[in-house]
Design a protein around this motif. Structure first.
Motif, PDB file in Angstrom:
ATOM      1  N   TYR A  59       0.839  -1.122   0.030  1.00  0.00           N
ATOM      2  CA  TYR A  59      -0.033  -0.139   0.074  1.00  0.00           C
ATOM      3  C   TYR A  59       0.760   1.201   0.098  1.00  0.00           C
ATOM      4  N   SER A  60       0.251   2.348  -0.103  1.00  0.00           N
ATOM      5  CA  SER A  60       1.016   3.682  -0.157  1.00  0.00           C
ATOM      6  C   SER A  60       0.737   4.400   1.009  1.00  0.00           C
ATOM      7  N   GLU A  61       1.759   4.832   1.658  1.00  0.00           N
ATOM      8  CA  GLU A  61       1.570   5.435   3.156  1.00  0.00           C
ATOM      9  C   GLU A  61       0.921   6.539   3.117  1.00  0.00           C
ATOM     10  N   TYR A  62       0.985   7.213   1.744  1.00  0.00           N
ATOM     11  CA  TYR A  62       0.456   8.475   1.701  1.00  0.00           C
ATOM     12  C   TYR A  62      -1.170   8.431   1.697  1.00  0.00           C
ATOM     13  N   ASP A  63      -1.562   7.607   0.940  1.00  0.00           N
ATOM     14  CA  ASP A  63      -3.181   7.067   0.897  1.00  0.00           C
ATOM     15  C   ASP A  63      -3.545   6.789   2.199  1.00  0.00           C
ATOM     16  N   VAL A  64      -2.791   5.876   3.044  1.00  0.00           N
ATOM     17  CA  VAL A  64      -3.386   5.563   4.257  1.00  0.00           C
ATOM     18  C   VAL A  64      -3.292   6.433   5.249  1.00  0.00           C
ATOM     19  N   SER A  65      -2.334   7.590   5.150  1.00  0.00           N
ATOM     20  CA  SER A  65      -2.327   8.540   5.929  1.00  0.00           C
ATOM     21  C   SER A  65      -3.414   9.800   5.723  1.00  0.00           C
ATOM     22  N   LEU A  66      -3.728  10.004   4.423  1.00  0.00           N
ATOM     23  CA  LEU A  66      -4.946  10.579   4.299  1.00  0.00           C
ATOM     24  C   LEU A  66      -6.368   9.902   4.668  1.00  0.00           C
ATOM     25  N   TYR A  67      -6.361   8.726   4.627  1.00  0.00           N
ATOM     26  CA  TYR A  67      -7.407   7.969   5.141  1.00  0.00           C
ATOM     27  C   TYR A  67      -7.530   8.066   6.709  1.00  0.00           C
ATOM     28  N   LEU A  68      -6.403   8.262   7.156  1.00  0.00           N
ATOM     29  CA  LEU A  68      -6.460   8.179   8.886  1.00  0.00           C
ATOM     30  C   LEU A  68      -6.813   9.658   9.089  1.00  0.00           C
ATOM     31  N   ILE A  69      -6.438  10.665   8.399  1.00  0.00           N
ATOM     32  CA  ILE A  69      -6.478  12.164   8.733  1.00  0.00           C
ATOM     33  C   ILE A  69      -8.268  12.194   8.647  1.00  0.00           C
ATOM     34  N   ARG A  70      -8.793  11.550   7.557  1.00  0.00           N
ATOM     35  CA  ARG A  70     -10.113  11.693   7.363  1.00  0.00           C
ATOM     36  C   ARG A  70     -10.966  11.004   8.754  1.00  0.00           C
ATOM     37  N   LEU A  71     -10.419   9.569   8.869  1.00  0.00           N
ATOM     38  CA  LEU A  71     -10.883   9.202  10.202  1.00  0.00           C
ATOM     39  C   LEU A  71     -11.100   9.928  11.318  1.00  0.00           C
ATOM     40  N   LEU A  72      -9.779  10.424  11.540  1.00  0.00           N
ATOM     41  CA  LEU A  72      -9.723  11.309  12.897  1.00  0.00           C
ATOM     42  C   LEU A  72     -10.537  12.590  12.812  1.00  0.00           C
ATOM     43  N   LYS A  73     -10.861  13.128  11.449  1.00  0.00           N
ATOM     44  CA  LYS A  73     -11.546  14.477  11.413  1.00  0.00           C
ATOM     45  C   LYS A  73     -12.889  14.182  11.864  1.00  0.00           C
ATOM     46  N   LYS A 102     -14.006  11.233  13.706  1.00  0.00           N
ATOM     47  CA  LYS A 102     -14.374  10.344  14.797  1.00  0.00           C
ATOM     48  C   LYS A 102     -13.518  10.746  16.212  1.00  0.00           C
ATOM     49  N   SER A 103     -12.607  11.746  15.758  1.00  0.00           N
ATOM     50  CA  SER A 103     -11.728  12.051  17.185  1.00  0.00           C
ATOM     51  C   SER A 103     -11.191  13.635  16.664  1.00  0.00           C
ATOM     52  N   PRO A 104     -11.927  14.570  16.220  1.00  0.00           N
ATOM     53  CA  PRO A 104     -11.321  15.848  15.715  1.00  0.00           C
ATOM     54  C   PRO A 104     -10.493  16.444  16.736  1.00  0.00           C
ATOM     55  N   GLN A 105     -11.060  16.439  18.101  1.00  0.00           N
ATOM     56  CA  GLN A 105     -10.245  16.955  19.139  1.00  0.00           C
ATOM     57  C   GLN A 105      -8.726  16.415  19.479  1.00  0.00           C
ATOM     58  N   THR A 106      -8.581  15.276  19.168  1.00  0.00           N
ATOM     59  CA  THR A 106      -7.249  14.465  19.108  1.00  0.00           C
ATOM     60  C   THR A 106      -6.465  15.104  17.851  1.00  0.00           C
ATOM     61  N   LEU A 107      -7.097  15.179  16.901  1.00  0.00           N
ATOM     62  CA  LEU A 107      -6.270  15.593  15.830  1.00  0.00           C
ATOM     63  C   LEU A 107      -5.764  17.095  15.945  1.00  0.00           C
ATOM     64  N   PHE A 129      -1.532  17.700  16.915  1.00  0.00           N
ATOM     65  CA  PHE A 129      -0.822  18.356  15.859  1.00  0.00           C
ATOM     66  C   PHE A 129      -0.866  19.642  16.039  1.00  0.00           C
ATOM     67  N   LYS A 130      -1.617  20.275  16.954  1.00  0.00           N
ATOM     68  CA  LYS A 130      -1.498  21.842  17.282  1.00  0.00           C
ATOM     69  C   LYS A 130      -2.308  22.452  16.136  1.00  0.00           C
ATOM     70  N   LEU A 131      -3.352  21.799  15.790  1.00  0.00           N
ATOM     71  CA  LEU A 131      -4.005  22.555  14.446  1.00  0.00           C
ATOM     72  C   LEU A 131      -5.196  23.466  15.318  1.00  0.00           C
ATOM     73  N   ASP A 132      -5.486  24.616  14.936  1.00  0.00           N
ATOM     74  CA  ASP A 132      -6.761  25.231  15.485  1.00  0.00           C
ATOM     75  C   ASP A 132      -7.938  25.102  14.758  1.00  0.00           C
ATOM     76  N   ARG A 188       0.295  20.574   6.792  1.00  0.00           N
ATOM     77  CA  ARG A 188       0.497  21.422   8.124  1.00  0.00           C
ATOM     78  C   ARG A 188       1.081  20.504   9.321  1.00  0.00           C
ATOM     79  N   ILE A 189       0.563  19.120   9.309  1.00  0.00           N
ATOM     80  CA  ILE A 189       1.433  18.249  10.364  1.00  0.00           C
ATOM     81  C   ILE A 189       2.802  18.204   9.951  1.00  0.00           C
ATOM     82  N   ALA A 190       3.225  18.077   8.798  1.00  0.00           N
ATOM     83  CA  ALA A 190       4.703  18.125   8.241  1.00  0.00           C
ATOM     84  C   ALA A 190       5.326  19.343   8.659  1.00  0.00           C
ATOM     85  N   ARG A 191       4.804  20.345   8.516  1.00  0.00           N
ATOM     86  CA  ARG A 191       5.301  21.794   8.819  1.00  0.00           C
ATOM     87  C   ARG A 191       5.398  21.751  10.320  1.00  0.00           C
TER      88      ARG A 191
END
Ligand code: GTP
Ligand code: MG
Length: 278
Positions: free
Chosen positions: A200-214, A216-221, A225-228, A240-243
């Motif tokens: 699999y591509s880690e990039y695709d899986v990471s985008l999926y994980l971000i979608r999931l967290l958004k 199911k668990s937006p506060q954790t995200l 990662f200190k995102l406002d 933004r996480i990379a930066r």
């Protein structure tokens, strides 16, 4: 993205499992408590169709307890014996052993009626790779007998382990089915490290994980990662996480490979909190 992952050793493993199923009284099939339906392997269930089956929702420490209860209830409704467990500390082990006794009772009674000594129940532990089969066994035995690891494909040959006087277990290698054609299921299995990392591509899986967290668990995200705010495309959130983590290449471009790898590791280690995927 469809995933094809059926390494050579699985062909042999499948054959061995098929041969050994005839020797056992019970099949304990481990599922990941975070995604029990996505990691059900129809091929394994077919092999075990004439054997008493118990489902164990393992890694329950990483899932939302209410969702685990819901998944368990739904499987029970389909007529299965089900328990949930954390194999790293043994929580839920009592219930699993009780179900094994319950599943063995009929055979044990038949032996008694024939005046025979009741032998130890023989149990095969099955499931997809990396689901925790060897850890589960070590936990029940109370010492490290079976080799474990964070990558799929650790157990290769067969291994009999006597847990107590009355139960003997057979550890088996994780078994996948040859092709995962439902995209979301593939992403879940990749995220849970059930399929090998080359498939699999880690990039695709990471985008999926971000979608999931958004979802199911937006506060954790936000907190981790200190995102406002999260009002951006998943790709931009990843940037933004990379930066934020200072993942930069020499010329100043973002080192997204590094970010994806660390994000997925965070998830797998439970650093992003409990989550249920199914
Ligand atoms: N948090 C948590 N981690 C677990 C649990 N059970 C197993 N693990 C972890 O999951 C990973 C895989 O465990 P193994 O026991 O090697 O899995 P397996 O199913 O035997 O894997 P293969 O032999 O490769 O098919 C290891 O890093 C374990 O520490 C659990 O209940 N909770
Ligand atoms: Mg193993």
């Amino acid at each position: 993205m469809s995933i094809n992952w059926y390494p050579g050793h699985m062909v042999k493993a499948r054959r061995e499992i098929e041969e050994n199923i005839k020797l056992v009284d019970i099949a304990v099939i481990l599922l990941d408590a975070r995604a029990p339906f996505s990691c059900r392997n129809q091929d394994l269930e077919k092999i075990a169709r004439n054997t008493k089956m118990i489902f164990v929702l393992n890694k329950r420490d990483l899932a939302y307890p209410a969702m685990t209860r819901r998944y368990a209830a739904s499987l029970k409704k389909q007529g299965y014996l089900v328990a949930a467990m954390d194999s790293t500390n043994g929580k839920g082990a009592g219930e699993v052993l009780e179900l094994i006794n319950q599943a063995y009772q009929e055979r044990a009674e038949a032996m008694k009626v024939k005046g025979r000594r009741v032998r130890a129940a023989r149990v095969m532990v099955m499931g997809v790779p990396n689901i925790g089969k060897s850890t589960f066994l070590n936990c029940l035995v109370g010492k490290k007998m079976a080799r474990t690891g964070a990558k799929p494909g650790i157990t290769r040959g067969k291994q009999w382990i006597r847990v107590r006087e009355d139960i003997e277990f057979l550890d088996t290698p994780g078994l996948m089915w040859p092709k995962i054609s439902v995209e979301e299921q593939g992403l879940k299995l990749a995220l849970l490290s059930i399929v090998g990392e080359k498939s699999y591509s880690e990039y695709d899986v990471s985008l999926y994980l971000i979608r999931l967290l958004k979802e199911k668990s937006p506060q954790t995200l936000k907190d981790k990662f200190k995102l406002d705010d999260l009002d951006q495309a998943d790709e931009e959130i990843l940037n933004r996480i990379a930066r934020g983590r200072g993942h930069l290449l020499k010329g100043g471009n973002l080192d997204l490979d590094k970010t994806c790898t660390s994000l997925i590791q965070d998830f797998r280690k439970g650093n992003l909190g409990r989550i249920s995927l199914d």
